[in-house]
Scaffold this active site. Structure first.
Site, PDB file in Angstrom:
ATOM      1  CB  SER A   1      -0.871   0.020   1.245  1.00  0.00           C
ATOM      2  OG  SER A   1      -1.648  -1.117   1.287  1.00  0.00           O
TER       3      SER A   1
ATOM      4  N   GLY B   1       2.436   4.726   1.173  1.00  0.00           N
ATOM      5  CA  GLY B   1       2.748   5.283   2.488  1.00  0.00           C
ATOM      6  C   GLY B   1       3.259   4.284   3.497  1.00  0.00           C
TER       7      GLY B   1
ATOM      8  N   GLY C   1       6.442   3.083   3.218  1.00  0.00           N
ATOM      9  CA  GLY C   1       7.891   3.247   3.299  1.00  0.00           C
ATOM     10  C   GLY C   1       8.667   2.746   2.090  1.00  0.00           C
TER      11      GLY C   1
ATOM     12  CB  SER D   1     -18.858  -7.066   5.460  1.00  0.00           C
ATOM     13  OG  SER D   1     -19.222  -5.909   4.758  1.00  0.00           O
TER      14      SER D   1
ATOM     15  CE  LYS E   1     -18.006  -2.884   7.223  1.00  0.00           C
ATOM     16  NZ  LYS E   1     -17.978  -4.332   7.126  1.00  0.00           N
TER      17      LYS E   1
HETATM   18  P1  ADP Z   1       5.571   4.853  -0.171  1.00  0.00           P
HETATM   19  O1  ADP Z   1       6.722   5.017  -1.079  1.00  0.00           O
HETATM   20  O2  ADP Z   1       5.388   3.451   0.328  1.00  0.00           O
HETATM   21  O3  ADP Z   1       4.286   5.425  -0.684  1.00  0.00           O
HETATM   22  P2  ADP Z   1       7.077   6.644   1.454  1.00  0.00           P
HETATM   23  O4  ADP Z   1       8.325   5.892   1.623  1.00  0.00           O
HETATM   24  O5  ADP Z   1       7.068   7.731   0.438  1.00  0.00           O
HETATM   25  O6  ADP Z   1       5.869   5.689   1.160  1.00  0.00           O
HETATM   26  O7  ADP Z   1       6.639   7.231   2.852  1.00  0.00           O
HETATM   27  C1  ADP Z   1       6.346   8.588   3.052  1.00  0.00           C
HETATM   28  C2  ADP Z   1       6.812   9.057   4.406  1.00  0.00           C
HETATM   29  O8  ADP Z   1       6.112   8.383   5.431  1.00  0.00           O
HETATM   30  C3  ADP Z   1       8.263   8.754   4.664  1.00  0.00           C
HETATM   31  O9  ADP Z   1       9.070   9.781   4.200  1.00  0.00           O
HETATM   32  C4  ADP Z   1       8.311   8.618   6.171  1.00  0.00           C
HETATM   33  O10 ADP Z   1       8.343   9.884   6.771  1.00  0.00           O
HETATM   34  C5  ADP Z   1       6.985   7.997   6.488  1.00  0.00           C
HETATM   35  N1  ADP Z   1       7.058   6.527   6.498  1.00  0.00           N
HETATM   36  C6  ADP Z   1       6.359   5.698   5.691  1.00  0.00           C
HETATM   37  N2  ADP Z   1       6.630   4.400   5.978  1.00  0.00           N
HETATM   38  C7  ADP Z   1       7.517   4.414   6.978  1.00  0.00           C
HETATM   39  C8  ADP Z   1       8.192   3.390   7.724  1.00  0.00           C
HETATM   40  N3  ADP Z   1       7.999   2.085   7.458  1.00  0.00           N
HETATM   41  N4  ADP Z   1       9.033   3.758   8.704  1.00  0.00           N
HETATM   42  C9  ADP Z   1       9.230   5.064   8.993  1.00  0.00           C
HETATM   43  N5  ADP Z   1       8.638   6.067   8.334  1.00  0.00           N
HETATM   44  C10 ADP Z   1       7.783   5.779   7.339  1.00  0.00           C
END
Ligand code: ADP
Length: 626
Positions: free
Chosen positions: A58, A60, A62, A508, A551
């Site tokens: 998904s 966000g 990392g 569901s 929900k």
């Molecule tokens: P993705 O590439 O999976 O969409 P990102 O790596 O761009 O997500 O994440 C955006 C920000 O959210 C990062 O710069 C960090 O600040 C925070 N973040 C997201 N996942 C993590 C994680 N596993 N550990 C620490 N910070 C995270």
């Protein structure tokens, strides 16, 4: 003595602090990644072995953070600069030269100096010539002729003498001498930005043209030479770009040519430009399934595939990491005040809530980081030196997803038009619950009507929900048969999901569908102040579903007082405090309990008898009323 000592020792996993400013943040990016142990392991391996990586998961969680961390981990190598030079033999085939990092700038500077010198001696020559001609013209009384001659000489100089700058090479990839490997994000690039481009030249001749080598622009693949190229949502790249990317991966070099067919740049094609990058392709599962199969196979064949976690176990260690996460986000943002323990504990609570699973914490940390920042902004607005719990609580109201806001608006609107019924009893109508997007719920009323069938009985449902309705009716048909003794083949069952819009979760709804159909078949009214969610087995067991917290909150907002949920989801419920007094939650394990609670039969005894039929031959104890 720290401020955090006033809290349960385990809450922060043993971390002690007054504010998050007291916490130590690891210097390297890879150590800052939280809750992705498997991915971190893979990235470390891939970096030492120089392998490609595909990350699935998904947004966000990392992915790009890990890709950046990988570029920091790559074994130290000599970085390089790349230059284009004019090709005297073929203007349209600029020459490519690779030099050690830092040298590129020096070379261009030296060429510019040389060009400047040559230009100034040319100008001196021109000046002497002009003065000479004008002098002779004056002496011989032919001034007009002299001026005409000077004009000719000027034009000739412009047109036939090569421009000095035309010989200066262009630095298209530049690195600092001791820099680490580059990290280039090529997400969503069009072909030119990804593969390099040659700009259009509107003049093309007459001494006004820009030489071909000077119009060459490097692409992301070239800038990522010896480093990491990260591409998220791989499937949004055009197929032809993916094909070229594959070629670049295989060859380790890729010539730059104009990407726009109608531009004069399309005639230019450089010598091959080196691009030995490591590829990190990311996306959700759908993105991966729709990417160019050869490219995927190449990455897989020469690398790793990892699935990103979305949640982590709610252990003291992981809570300690989340405390550090808050500190990291505050530090990275740089504009918001640090958090006190009360605010951190509220963030931990939200992490638990957002995971939607008992005993887990969310790892969708970008969104959680958003909350950290909004709460910090509120603290700033208030002039507070630290962010406290009340800032986080208010921030939760502000930092809501669009889906959640739409859902609220939708509830308000349907109430205006009396589409939401939250009191009284009605036959064949049940308030179901659904999840919209990731973090919003909605009340989804389902109505059923039963008519004698002209032929073989049919299930008639409309629109997107056809399959879901048919599936759930098939699943519950055995129960219906047992309950009412009616063979559903003799009737047509019409099911309608009222006022639905996209994103309704399927399974569901099966408890809701079963209740609506039984109510319609038996002509027993259903309580409208009750909402329900749950999946159903063919034997009548109520099975767990997702998004239970959202929900329940949606039902509470809509004015419903009682909510039936699967017993197995009870530990997932983490509703906001302001809703907890508004609703009572009834956990159930069997459909009989649902029916007993939601239906209002006239003849209670006959109803009980029928309920017993459902569980007949099954080894289930008689359930007490919840
Ligand atoms: P993705 O590439 O999976 O969409 P990102 O790596 O761009 O997500 O994440 C955006 C920000 O959210 C990062 O710069 C960090 O600040 C925070 N973040 C997201 N996942 C993590 C994680 N596993 N550990 C620490 N910070 C995270």
């Amino acid at each position: 003595m720290y401020a955090s000592d006033g809290y349960d020792a385990d809450l922060f996993g043993g971390v002690r602090f007054d504010t998050t400013a007291d916490l130590v943040i690891p210097p390297s990016l890879i150590d800052q990644v939280i809750g992705q142990e498997h991915a971190v392991d893979v990235i470390r391996k891939a970096a030492t072995q120089r392998r490609h990586v595909m990350m699935i998961g998904s947004p966000g969680t990392g992915k790009s953070m890990l890709a950046k961390a990988m570029s920091e981990l790559l074994p130290k190598e000599e970085m390089q600069d790349i230059l284009t030079y004019p090709n005297p033999e073929d203007n349209n085939n600029p020459i490519i030269r690779v030099v050690p990092a830092g040298r590129g700038k020096e070379i261009v500077a030296a060429h510019k100096e040389e060009a400047r010198k040559r230009a100034s001696s040319k100008n001196t020559m021109l000046l002497i010539l002009v003065i000479g001609i004008l002098g002779i013209a004056l002496i011989s009384g032919q001034l007009l002729m002299g001026i005409v001659a000077v004009a000719f000489i000027f034009m000739a100089f412009r047109s036939f003498m090569p421009k000095e700058t035309a010989m200066v090479p262009k630095l298209i990839v530049s690195n600092k001498p001791d820099s680490t490997a580059p990290f280039v994000d090529g997400t969503g690039s069009h072909a030119g930005a990804l593969l390099g481009d040659v700009r259009h030249d509107p003049f093309q001749s007459g001494g006004l043209e820009t030489p071909a080598h000077d119009r060459v622009e490097a692409g992301a693949i070239h800038r990522a030479h010896k480093g990491v190229l990260f591409i998220d949502e791989m499937n949004t790249l055009e197929l032809s770009s993916q094909q070229s990317l594959l070629t670049a991966l295989q060859e380790g070099e890729f010539p730059i040519t104009g990407q726009s067919e109608r531009s004069s740049g399309a005639m230019v094609r450089t010598e091959p430009v080196p691009c030995r990058f490591l590829m990190i392709a990311a996306g959700n599962l759908d993105a991966v399934q729709h990417m160019h199969p050869a490219l995927r196979s190449r990455i897989r064949g020469y690398g790793y595939e990892v699935y990103m976690s979305e949640t982590m176990n709610d252990t003291p260690e992981n809570r300690a990491k989340l405390v550090r996460f808050v500190a990291q986000e505050v530090k990275n943002d740089g504009k918001i005040p640090h958090y006190d323990p009360s605010a951190v504990s509220e963030i931990l609570r939200e992490a638990k809530r957002r995971s939607g699973r008992k005993g887990h914490l969310t790892v969708k940390l970008r969104d959680l980081g958003g909350l950290v920042r909004v709460a910090g902004d509120l603290a700033i607005q208030e002039g507070s030196p630290v962010t406290s719990v009340h800032h986080v609580v208010s921030a939760k109201q502000i930092a809501r997803s669009v889906e959640d806001q739409i859902s609220d608006e939708y509830i308000r609107r349907t109430r205006d038009y009396d589409l939401t019924i939250v009191s009284g009893n009605l036959v064949g109508r049940v308030n179901g619950l659904a999840v919209v997007g990731n973090d919003a719920g909605s009340v989804l009323p389902i109505t059923a009507e039963v008519t004698p069938s002209q032929g073989a009985g049919m299930v008639i449902a409309t629109g997107l929900l056809k399959e879901i309705a048919q599936e759930s009716i098939k699943n519950v048909s055995a129960l219906i048969k047992k309950f009412s003794g009616t063979d559903i083949r003799k009737v047509d069952i019409h099911v309608q999901f009222i006022g639905t819009y996209n994103g309704v979760e399927g399974d569901s709804a099966s408890v809701t569908v079963a209740t609506a159909v039984i109510s319609a078949l038996e002509d027993i009214p259903v309580r409208q102040d009750v909402a329900m969610t749950g999946s159903l087995s063919v034997r009548g067991d109520v099975l767990p579903i997702g998004g239970v917290t959202y929900k329940i909150e949606a039902a509470a907002k809509a004015g419903i007082r009682t909510i039936i949920i699967p017993q197995s989801n009870l530990a997932d419920v983490l509703i906001e405090e302001r809703y907890s007094d508004m609703v009572s939650i009834i956990p159930v394990t069997r459909i009989e309990e649902v029916l007993r609670y939601a239906l209002v039969p006239e003849d209670k005894e006959a109803f009980e008898q029928k309920l017993l039929q459902i569980g007949k031959h099954m080894d289930i104890p008689k359930m007490p009323m919840p």
